[in-house]
Design a protein around this motif. Sequence first.
Motif, PDB file in Angstrom:
ATOM      1  N   ALA A  25      -5.890   3.411   3.928  1.00 28.26           N
ATOM      2  CA  ALA A  25      -6.709   2.492   5.329  1.00 28.26           C
ATOM      3  C   ALA A  25      -5.425   1.998   6.164  1.00 28.26           C
ATOM      4  O   ALA A  25      -5.441   0.511   6.463  1.00 28.26           O
ATOM      5  CB  ALA A  25      -7.176   1.510   4.778  1.00 28.26           C
ATOM      6  N   MET A  26      -4.219   3.055   6.986  1.00 28.14           N
ATOM      7  CA  MET A  26      -3.673   2.012   7.760  1.00 28.14           C
ATOM      8  C   MET A  26      -3.814   4.082   8.934  1.00 28.14           C
ATOM      9  O   MET A  26      -3.874   4.660   8.511  1.00 28.14           O
ATOM     10  CB  MET A  26      -2.275   2.368   7.322  1.00 28.14           C
ATOM     11  N   SER A  27      -3.534   3.237   9.979  1.00 31.76           N
ATOM     12  CA  SER A  27      -3.321   4.480  11.170  1.00 31.76           C
ATOM     13  C   SER A  27      -1.776   4.887  10.528  1.00 31.76           C
ATOM     14  O   SER A  27      -1.241   4.712   9.927  1.00 31.76           O
ATOM     15  CB  SER A  27      -2.807   3.351  12.546  1.00 31.76           C
ATOM     16  N   PRO A  28      -1.726   6.641  11.038  1.00 31.84           N
ATOM     17  CA  PRO A  28      -0.911   7.623  10.874  1.00 31.84           C
ATOM     18  C   PRO A  28      -0.011   6.750  11.203  1.00 31.84           C
ATOM     19  O   PRO A  28       1.286   7.583  11.085  1.00 31.84           O
ATOM     20  CB  PRO A  28      -1.337   9.063  11.632  1.00 31.84           C
ATOM     21  N   SER A  29      -0.141   6.687  12.783  1.00 35.29           N
ATOM     22  CA  SER A  29       0.904   6.521  13.054  1.00 35.29           C
ATOM     23  C   SER A  29       2.201   4.992  12.757  1.00 35.29           C
ATOM     24  O   SER A  29       2.974   4.986  12.765  1.00 35.29           O
ATOM     25  CB  SER A  29       1.368   5.752  14.747  1.00 35.29           C
ATOM     26  N   ARG A  30       1.251   4.042  12.230  1.00 36.47           N
ATOM     27  CA  ARG A  30       1.642   2.714  11.709  1.00 36.47           C
ATOM     28  C   ARG A  30       2.416   2.898  10.094  1.00 36.47           C
ATOM     29  O   ARG A  30       2.867   2.699   9.320  1.00 36.47           O
ATOM     30  CB  ARG A  30       0.567   1.687  11.255  1.00 36.47           C
ATOM     31  N   PHE A  31       1.309   4.077   9.349  1.00 37.74           N
ATOM     32  CA  PHE A  31       1.893   4.560   8.215  1.00 37.74           C
ATOM     33  C   PHE A  31       3.151   4.692   7.433  1.00 37.74           C
ATOM     34  O   PHE A  31       4.456   5.477   7.642  1.00 37.74           O
ATOM     35  CB  PHE A  31       1.231   5.449   7.226  1.00 37.74           C
ATOM     36  N   ARG A  57       0.601  -1.022  -0.456  1.00 44.51           N
ATOM     37  CA  ARG A  57      -0.104  -0.074  -0.023  1.00 44.51           C
ATOM     38  C   ARG A  57       0.584   1.173   0.069  1.00 44.51           C
ATOM     39  O   ARG A  57       0.402   2.498  -0.738  1.00 44.51           O
ATOM     40  CB  ARG A  57      -0.349  -0.608   1.240  1.00 44.51           C
ATOM     41  N   LEU A  58       2.340   0.661   0.736  1.00 42.58           N
ATOM     42  CA  LEU A  58       3.112   2.245   0.881  1.00 42.58           C
ATOM     43  C   LEU A  58       3.264   2.924  -0.912  1.00 42.58           C
ATOM     44  O   LEU A  58       3.183   3.602  -1.235  1.00 42.58           O
ATOM     45  CB  LEU A  58       4.514   1.805   1.283  1.00 42.58           C
ATOM     46  N   VAL A  59       2.582   1.829  -1.821  1.00 43.20           N
ATOM     47  CA  VAL A  59       3.347   2.784  -3.364  1.00 43.20           C
ATOM     48  C   VAL A  59       1.646   3.655  -3.545  1.00 43.20           C
ATOM     49  O   VAL A  59       2.171   4.192  -3.802  1.00 43.20           O
ATOM     50  CB  VAL A  59       3.525   1.436  -4.563  1.00 43.20           C
ATOM     51  N   ARG A  60       0.172   2.567  -3.433  1.00 45.28           N
ATOM     52  CA  ARG A  60      -0.320   3.739  -3.365  1.00 45.28           C
ATOM     53  C   ARG A  60       0.222   5.252  -2.480  1.00 45.28           C
ATOM     54  O   ARG A  60      -0.811   5.843  -3.019  1.00 45.28           O
ATOM     55  CB  ARG A  60      -1.549   3.629  -3.013  1.00 45.28           C
ATOM     56  N   ALA A  61       0.017   5.342  -1.444  1.00 43.20           N
ATOM     57  CA  ALA A  61       0.394   6.436  -0.551  1.00 43.20           C
ATOM     58  C   ALA A  61       1.588   6.930  -1.732  1.00 43.20           C
ATOM     59  O   ALA A  61       1.375   8.644  -1.402  1.00 43.20           O
ATOM     60  CB  ALA A  61       0.907   6.235   0.267  1.00 43.20           C
TER      61      ALA A  61
END
Length: 293
Positions: free
Chosen positions: A210-216, A183-187
């Motif tokens: 769809a990740m928590s801000p801290s986890r992302f 999902r990081l590529v989409r981010a």
Amino acid sequence: MARAVSRLAQSEGVTPTPLANAWLLKLRESVPYHRGRNRGLSVAVAISGRKIVTYRKNRVVNDSGNIITMHGDTDYDATVEASRSEPYIALKLQLPPDLLAETLIRFVETGTQAGKTETDATFFCEPLSEALADPLLRLVESFGDPADCHVLAPLCLQEICYRILRSNAFSVLKSAIAEEDTRLVRAMRFIEAHAHRNDLSIDQIASQIAMSPSRFAHRFSALLGMSPMQYRKQIRLEKARQYLLSAQISVALAAEAAGYASTSHFNRDFNSAFGLPPRRYAETVRKLGTVRS
């Protein structure tokens, strides 16, 4: 490699190339101390002279035939041994974060993740292998032709990234990849599309995948070696670089186009990212005659 790099590194200091993430460095005098900062995944290949780099308690010597790789947002100390008869000449690359992410994810997709080892992928020096020297040489040679630089240079960077990540030094990084990291590529694509927005936040980006801000924020920094906001800055500066080269606009207009309210702030960030002030950078690259838009 030595002939190709030395031919381009004619002037003292930094010589930019048509690629934003590749440059040359030539020093004819020793530098007793230098405090540097690395972000992302960077590569330095010494052609002549010596550079001694210290990170935490690790100390390595980068001289002819060796390659240093560094990953992460880290400070380091360095000294350079050089003279007019034997200057320090090096090829330096910062691999694009999106290329790093996509390559790491492909390791997951092909099942080629390595098991964890004791090797630290943050800071590593080893002899330059033939497998890696070949795409590095082809990359340098592509700078001499606009078509080659536009078409072949990105392919060389892909191979360079792949070869580096296949090394034992990056077993830890490959083993840390999780399925959610795709999902990081989409981010990253979202950041690229909205980098001009001054109100762009970690919360907004994280919600898109769809990740928590801290986890992302943690996963982004751990795998790509820079924070999401540092990546946004990189996107802004690259946009300004392209404007300076292709449209030949003023520095003030380039700063505005990149979303900077302060030209002096833009000048500092540009100089830090590309090694030269904006106007001097544009003039130097145009002299090469191989500007890549």
